[in-house]
Design a protein around this motif. Structure first.
Motif, PDB file in Angstrom:
ATOM      1  N   LYS A  60       0.838  -1.202   0.000  1.00 36.02           N
ATOM      2  CA  LYS A  60       0.000   0.000   0.000  1.00 36.02           C
ATOM      3  C   LYS A  60       0.878   1.260   0.000  1.00 36.02           C
ATOM      4  O   LYS A  60       0.609   2.209  -0.736  1.00 36.02           O
ATOM      5  CB  LYS A  60      -0.926  -0.032   1.219  1.00 36.02           C
ATOM      6  CG  LYS A  60      -2.089   0.901   1.111  1.00 36.02           C
ATOM      7  CD  LYS A  60      -3.225   0.636   2.071  1.00 36.02           C
ATOM      8  CE  LYS A  60      -2.851   0.466   3.499  1.00 36.02           C
ATOM      9  NZ  LYS A  60      -4.007   0.451   4.400  1.00 36.02           N
ATOM     10  N   ARG A  61       1.941   1.251   0.801  1.00 41.23           N
ATOM     11  CA  ARG A  61       2.868   2.388   0.832  1.00 41.23           C
ATOM     12  C   ARG A  61       3.545   2.571  -0.516  1.00 41.23           C
ATOM     13  O   ARG A  61       3.691   3.696  -1.003  1.00 41.23           O
ATOM     14  CB  ARG A  61       3.935   2.186   1.911  1.00 41.23           C
ATOM     15  CG  ARG A  61       3.548   2.673   3.268  1.00 41.23           C
ATOM     16  CD  ARG A  61       4.755   2.732   4.193  1.00 41.23           C
ATOM     17  NE  ARG A  61       5.521   1.488   4.221  1.00 41.23           N
ATOM     18  CZ  ARG A  61       5.307   0.475   5.042  1.00 41.23           C
ATOM     19  NH1 ARG A  61       4.331   0.543   5.926  1.00 41.23           N
ATOM     20  NH2 ARG A  61       6.063  -0.597   4.998  1.00 41.23           N
ATOM     21  N   ASP A  62       3.968   1.459  -1.142  1.00 34.71           N
ATOM     22  CA  ASP A  62       4.620   1.553  -2.451  1.00 34.71           C
ATOM     23  C   ASP A  62       3.682   2.107  -3.508  1.00 34.71           C
ATOM     24  O   ASP A  62       4.086   2.930  -4.330  1.00 34.71           O
ATOM     25  CB  ASP A  62       5.142   0.179  -2.890  1.00 34.71           C
ATOM     26  CG  ASP A  62       6.379  -0.243  -2.128  1.00 34.71           C
ATOM     27  OD1 ASP A  62       6.996   0.626  -1.478  1.00 34.71           O
ATOM     28  OD2 ASP A  62       6.711  -1.442  -2.180  1.00 34.71           O
ATOM     29  N   ASP A  67       2.095   6.524  -7.015  1.00 31.97           N
ATOM     30  CA  ASP A  67       1.041   7.403  -7.519  1.00 31.97           C
ATOM     31  C   ASP A  67       1.398   8.868  -7.307  1.00 31.97           C
ATOM     32  O   ASP A  67       1.076   9.720  -8.136  1.00 31.97           O
ATOM     33  CB  ASP A  67      -0.287   7.104  -6.841  1.00 31.97           C
ATOM     34  CG  ASP A  67      -0.881   5.777  -7.301  1.00 31.97           C
ATOM     35  OD1 ASP A  67      -0.416   5.256  -8.343  1.00 31.97           O
ATOM     36  OD2 ASP A  67      -1.783   5.274  -6.623  1.00 31.97           O
ATOM     37  N   ALA A  68       2.085   9.177  -6.215  1.00 35.57           N
ATOM     38  CA  ALA A  68       2.457  10.552  -5.917  1.00 35.57           C
ATOM     39  C   ALA A  68       3.590  11.015  -6.819  1.00 35.57           C
ATOM     40  O   ALA A  68       3.678  12.192  -7.171  1.00 35.57           O
ATOM     41  CB  ALA A  68       2.865  10.687  -4.465  1.00 35.57           C
ATOM     42  N   VAL A  69       4.459  10.130  -7.231  1.00 34.61           N
ATOM     43  CA  VAL A  69       5.631  10.491  -8.015  1.00 34.61           C
ATOM     44  C   VAL A  69       5.301  10.598  -9.494  1.00 34.61           C
ATOM     45  O   VAL A  69       5.749  11.512 -10.174  1.00 34.61           O
ATOM     46  CB  VAL A  69       6.763   9.455  -7.807  1.00 34.61           C
ATOM     47  CG1 VAL A  69       7.914   9.708  -8.761  1.00 34.61           C
ATOM     48  CG2 VAL A  69       7.254   9.513  -6.372  1.00 34.61           C
ATOM     49  N   GLN A  70       4.504   9.683 -10.024  1.00 34.97           N
ATOM     50  CA  GLN A  70       4.223   9.659 -11.460  1.00 34.97           C
ATOM     51  C   GLN A  70       2.976  10.485 -11.772  1.00 34.97           C
ATOM     52  O   GLN A  70       1.890  10.197 -11.274  1.00 34.97           O
ATOM     53  CB  GLN A  70       3.999   8.238 -11.917  1.00 34.97           C
ATOM     54  CG  GLN A  70       5.217   7.355 -11.733  1.00 34.97           C
ATOM     55  CD  GLN A  70       4.934   5.907 -12.048  1.00 34.97           C
ATOM     56  OE1 GLN A  70       3.795   5.552 -12.304  1.00 34.97           O
ATOM     57  NE2 GLN A  70       5.955   5.090 -12.008  1.00 34.97           N
TER      58      GLN A  70
END
Length: 74
Positions: A60-62, A67-70
């Motif tokens: 879930k963290r990954d 999602d936040a980076v891309q």
């Protein structure tokens, strides 16, 4: 004593097949779950459940980090 030795042998054998990416979150979860399970008399079941929950949380963290980076393509 034989049962404990057999458990250690099986665990060491299975550890050889586990990859580094597979263990992410599992080790910490298994330790916490094993200690909690040991308190109520079900250490192995607690470790297994802790490992599963630890893997779920790591995934879930990954996903959230990816999602936040891309950025979303439009």
């Amino acid at each position: 004593m034989r049962r404990m030795f057999a458990g250690v042998v099986v665990a060491m054998g299975l550890a050889g097949f586990a990859g580094a990416a597979e263990a992410k979150g599992c080790i910490k979860g298994a330790i916490v779950g094993g200690l909690a399970g040991k308190a109520v008399g079900h250490g192995f079941a607690g470790a297994a459940a802790g490992c599963a929950i630890g893997r779920h949380q790591a995934n879930k963290r990954d996903r959230a980090r990816n999602d936040a980076v891309q950025p979303v393509a439009r």
